[in-house]
Design a protein around this motif. Structure first.
Motif, PDB file in Angstrom:
ATOM      1  N   VAL A  88       0.732  -1.115   0.087  1.00  8.74           N
ATOM      2  CA  VAL A  88      -0.225   0.165   0.122  1.00  8.74           C
ATOM      3  C   VAL A  88       0.801   0.740   0.306  1.00  8.74           C
ATOM      4  CG1 VAL A  88      -1.482   1.149   1.343  1.00  8.74           C
ATOM      5  CG2 VAL A  88      -1.677  -1.150   0.968  1.00  8.74           C
ATOM      6  N   ASN A  89       2.652   1.184   1.086  1.00  8.96           N
ATOM      7  CA  ASN A  89       2.277   2.635   0.924  1.00  8.96           C
ATOM      8  C   ASN A  89       3.693   2.515  -0.001  1.00  8.96           C
ATOM      9  OD1 ASN A  89       4.647   0.456   1.250  1.00  8.96           O
ATOM     10  ND2 ASN A  89       4.444   1.241   4.359  1.00  8.96           N
ATOM     11  N   ARG A  90       4.097   1.586  -0.955  1.00 10.56           N
ATOM     12  CA  ARG A  90       4.661   1.649  -2.499  1.00 10.56           C
ATOM     13  C   ARG A  90       6.159   1.345  -1.481  1.00 10.56           C
ATOM     14  NH1 ARG A  90       2.421   2.281  -7.412  1.00 10.56           N
ATOM     15  NH2 ARG A  90       0.050   2.441  -7.372  1.00 10.56           N
ATOM     16  N   SER A  91       6.326   1.050  -0.238  1.00 12.54           N
ATOM     17  CA  SER A  91       7.931   0.793  -0.006  1.00 12.54           C
ATOM     18  C   SER A  91       8.678  -0.026  -0.430  1.00 12.54           C
ATOM     19  CB  SER A  91       7.944   1.188   1.930  1.00 12.54           C
ATOM     20  OG  SER A  91       7.393  -0.146   2.129  1.00 12.54           O
ATOM     21  N   GLY A  92       8.174  -1.286  -1.266  1.00  9.58           N
ATOM     22  CA  GLY A  92       8.874  -2.134  -1.392  1.00  9.58           C
ATOM     23  C   GLY A  92       9.651  -3.214  -0.539  1.00  9.58           C
ATOM     24  N   THR A  93       8.965  -2.437   1.416  1.00  8.55           N
ATOM     25  CA  THR A  93       9.418  -3.889   1.795  1.00  8.55           C
ATOM     26  C   THR A  93       7.824  -4.027   2.129  1.00  8.55           C
ATOM     27  OG1 THR A  93      10.144  -2.347   3.024  1.00  8.55           O
ATOM     28  CG2 THR A  93      11.664  -2.960   2.096  1.00  8.55           C
ATOM     29  N   TYR A  94       8.053  -4.703   3.416  1.00  8.65           N
ATOM     30  CA  TYR A  94       6.411  -5.390   4.028  1.00  8.65           C
ATOM     31  C   TYR A  94       6.785  -4.228   5.630  1.00  8.65           C
ATOM     32  CZ  TYR A  94       3.118  -8.631   6.861  1.00  8.65           C
ATOM     33  OH  TYR A  94       2.288  -8.425   7.604  1.00  8.65           O
ATOM     34  N   ASP A  95       5.076  -3.456   5.482  1.00 12.65           N
ATOM     35  CA  ASP A  95       4.856  -2.926   7.071  1.00 12.65           C
ATOM     36  C   ASP A  95       4.025  -3.344   7.876  1.00 12.65           C
ATOM     37  OD1 ASP A  95       4.826  -0.696   8.490  1.00 12.65           O
ATOM     38  OD2 ASP A  95       4.734   0.993   7.830  1.00 12.65           O
ATOM     39  N   VAL A  96       3.806  -3.801   8.518  1.00 13.67           N
ATOM     40  CA  VAL A  96       2.737  -4.801   8.930  1.00 13.67           C
ATOM     41  C   VAL A  96       1.803  -3.401   9.603  1.00 13.67           C
ATOM     42  CG1 VAL A  96       3.139  -4.293  11.120  1.00 13.67           C
ATOM     43  CG2 VAL A  96       1.848  -6.309  10.421  1.00 13.67           C
ATOM     44  N   ASN A  97       2.401  -2.431   9.726  1.00 16.83           N
ATOM     45  CA  ASN A  97       0.811  -1.186  10.395  1.00 16.83           C
ATOM     46  C   ASN A  97       0.712  -0.889   8.920  1.00 16.83           C
ATOM     47  OD1 ASN A  97       1.841  -1.455  12.443  1.00 16.83           O
ATOM     48  ND2 ASN A  97       3.550  -0.230  12.463  1.00 16.83           N
ATOM     49  N   THR A  98       0.773  -0.645   7.685  1.00 16.90           N
ATOM     50  CA  THR A  98       0.153  -0.183   6.634  1.00 16.90           C
ATOM     51  C   THR A  98      -0.242  -0.802   5.195  1.00 16.90           C
ATOM     52  OG1 THR A  98       2.710   0.728   5.812  1.00 16.90           O
ATOM     53  CG2 THR A  98       1.155   2.450   7.173  1.00 16.90           C
ATOM     54  N   ASP A  99       0.895  -1.893   5.363  1.00 12.95           N
ATOM     55  CA  ASP A  99       0.552  -3.255   4.000  1.00 12.95           C
ATOM     56  C   ASP A  99      -0.483  -3.760   4.616  1.00 12.95           C
ATOM     57  OD1 ASP A  99       2.226  -1.868   2.275  1.00 12.95           O
ATOM     58  OD2 ASP A  99       4.011  -3.257   3.209  1.00 12.95           O
ATOM     59  N   ILE A 100      -1.231  -4.113   3.333  1.00 11.60           N
ATOM     60  CA  ILE A 100      -2.434  -5.493   3.809  1.00 11.60           C
ATOM     61  C   ILE A 100      -1.665  -6.750   3.656  1.00 11.60           C
ATOM     62  CG2 ILE A 100      -4.456  -6.640   2.511  1.00 11.60           C
ATOM     63  CD1 ILE A 100      -5.013  -3.700   1.214  1.00 11.60           C
ATOM     64  N   THR A 101      -1.689  -7.801   4.669  1.00 13.92           N
ATOM     65  CA  THR A 101      -1.491  -8.758   4.648  1.00 13.92           C
ATOM     66  C   THR A 101      -2.411 -10.179   4.221  1.00 13.92           C
ATOM     67  OG1 THR A 101      -0.425  -8.077   7.368  1.00 13.92           O
ATOM     68  CG2 THR A 101      -0.532 -10.461   6.301  1.00 13.92           C
ATOM     69  N   VAL A 102      -1.905 -10.584   2.776  1.00 11.13           N
ATOM     70  CA  VAL A 102      -2.409 -11.691   2.379  1.00 11.13           C
ATOM     71  C   VAL A 102      -2.858 -13.472   2.731  1.00 11.13           C
ATOM     72  CG1 VAL A 102      -3.689 -12.483  -0.030  1.00 11.13           C
ATOM     73  CG2 VAL A 102      -2.639 -10.135   0.121  1.00 11.13           C
ATOM     74  N   GLN A 103      -1.490 -13.265   3.421  1.00 13.99           N
ATOM     75  CA  GLN A 103      -0.597 -14.721   3.495  1.00 13.99           C
ATOM     76  C   GLN A 103       0.246 -14.802   4.024  1.00 13.99           C
ATOM     77  OE1 GLN A 103      -0.100 -17.971   0.408  1.00 13.99           O
ATOM     78  NE2 GLN A 103      -1.668 -17.677   0.568  1.00 13.99           N
ATOM     79  N   VAL A 104       0.543 -15.303   5.101  1.00 12.74           N
ATOM     80  CA  VAL A 104       1.928 -16.027   5.726  1.00 12.74           C
ATOM     81  C   VAL A 104       2.006 -17.286   5.913  1.00 12.74           C
ATOM     82  CG1 VAL A 104       2.897 -15.256   7.960  1.00 12.74           C
ATOM     83  CG2 VAL A 104       1.604 -13.583   7.136  1.00 12.74           C
ATOM     84  N   ARG A 105       2.903 -17.686   5.275  1.00 12.73           N
ATOM     85  CA  ARG A 105       3.495 -18.818   5.574  1.00 12.73           C
ATOM     86  C   ARG A 105       4.995 -19.298   6.808  1.00 12.73           C
ATOM     87  NH1 ARG A 105       2.944 -24.301   4.926  1.00 12.73           N
ATOM     88  NH2 ARG A 105       5.001 -25.089   4.341  1.00 12.73           N
ATOM     89  N   GLU A 106       4.661 -20.536   7.378  1.00 14.70           N
ATOM     90  CA  GLU A 106       5.468 -20.341   7.897  1.00 14.70           C
ATOM     91  C   GLU A 106       7.027 -21.589   7.382  1.00 14.70           C
ATOM     92  OE1 GLU A 106       5.071 -19.496  11.292  1.00 14.70           O
ATOM     93  OE2 GLU A 106       3.827 -18.503  10.773  1.00 14.70           O
ATOM     94  N   ALA A 107       8.310 -21.463   8.633  1.00 18.41           N
ATOM     95  CA  ALA A 107       9.454 -22.351   7.810  1.00 18.41           C
ATOM     96  C   ALA A 107       8.805 -23.528   6.966  1.00 18.41           C
ATOM     97  CB  ALA A 107      10.065 -21.759   9.045  1.00 18.41           C
TER      98      ALA A 107
END
Length: 194
Positions: A88-107
């Protein structure tokens, strides 16, 4: 007239030994086949999970008209798991506060190794899709990736059968294939896909 019924008897020792011998032979044949089947199923399942995350990122990018990414959870280690998110913030990195999390995969399980083996290995920290569903590099150019998922608990001739390559074209299409030889980087010799 009454029919004669045989009396109820148990098994003889010879019949029991023959039965146990047959069961032992069947187990000796079936267990290695089952082990190979189980290994293949685990590898295929994990590869399909990664493809699912990649396809989810592409779908979200096109649906929302924004960049979507798949990044390793820790640094550039794909074995640590990954996060699929809309940038969302076009930073190119994951920001848990502003970006929309779609999926998280464990190790990844300890018996699997995930690595980037393609020409875009320098950009292996992420997979990025633009709003049109094309995969992109950090410089904005179209990008193609090759990831490899390998079982690290096998060796020799079995190693090639326990390898999956995930090919992501610059058009954004992702596919999983099994290479036919160690030099079959693009799985061109492969006619069937999983």
């Amino acid at each position: 007239m009454k029919a004669r019924f045989a009396s109820k008897q148990g098994f003889t020792l010879i019949e029991l030994m023959v039965t146990l011998a047959l069961v032992a032979i069947l187990m000796a044949i079936g267990v290695p086949s089952f082990t190979a089947y189980q290994r293949n199923a685990e590898l295929t399942s994990f590869s399909n999970t990664l493809i699912s995350g990649i396809n989810a990122a592409r779908g979200e990018a096109m649906k929302r008209g924004m960049n979507a990414m798949v990044v390793p959870k820790v640094g550039n280690d794909w074995n640590s798991g990954w996060v699929v998110f809309v940038d969302v913030n076009r930073s190119g990195t994951y920001d848990v506060n502003t970006d929309i999390t779609v999926q998280v995969r464990e190790a990844a399980p300890s018996y699997l190794t995930v690595s980037n083996t393609g020409a875009s290995a320098a950009d292996s920290v992420y997979i990025r899709y633009d709003a049109a569903g094309y995969s992109r590099l950090t410089n904005g150019a179209f990008g193609a990736w090759t990831f490899q998922v390998v079982r690290n608990d096998v060796t020799g001739s079995e190693l090639l059968n326990q390898t999956r390559r995930i090919k992501i074209a610059s058009t954004g299409r992702a596919r999983v294939c099994t290479p036919k030889s160690s030099i079959d980087d693009d799985c061109r010799a492969n006619t069937t896909y999983q």
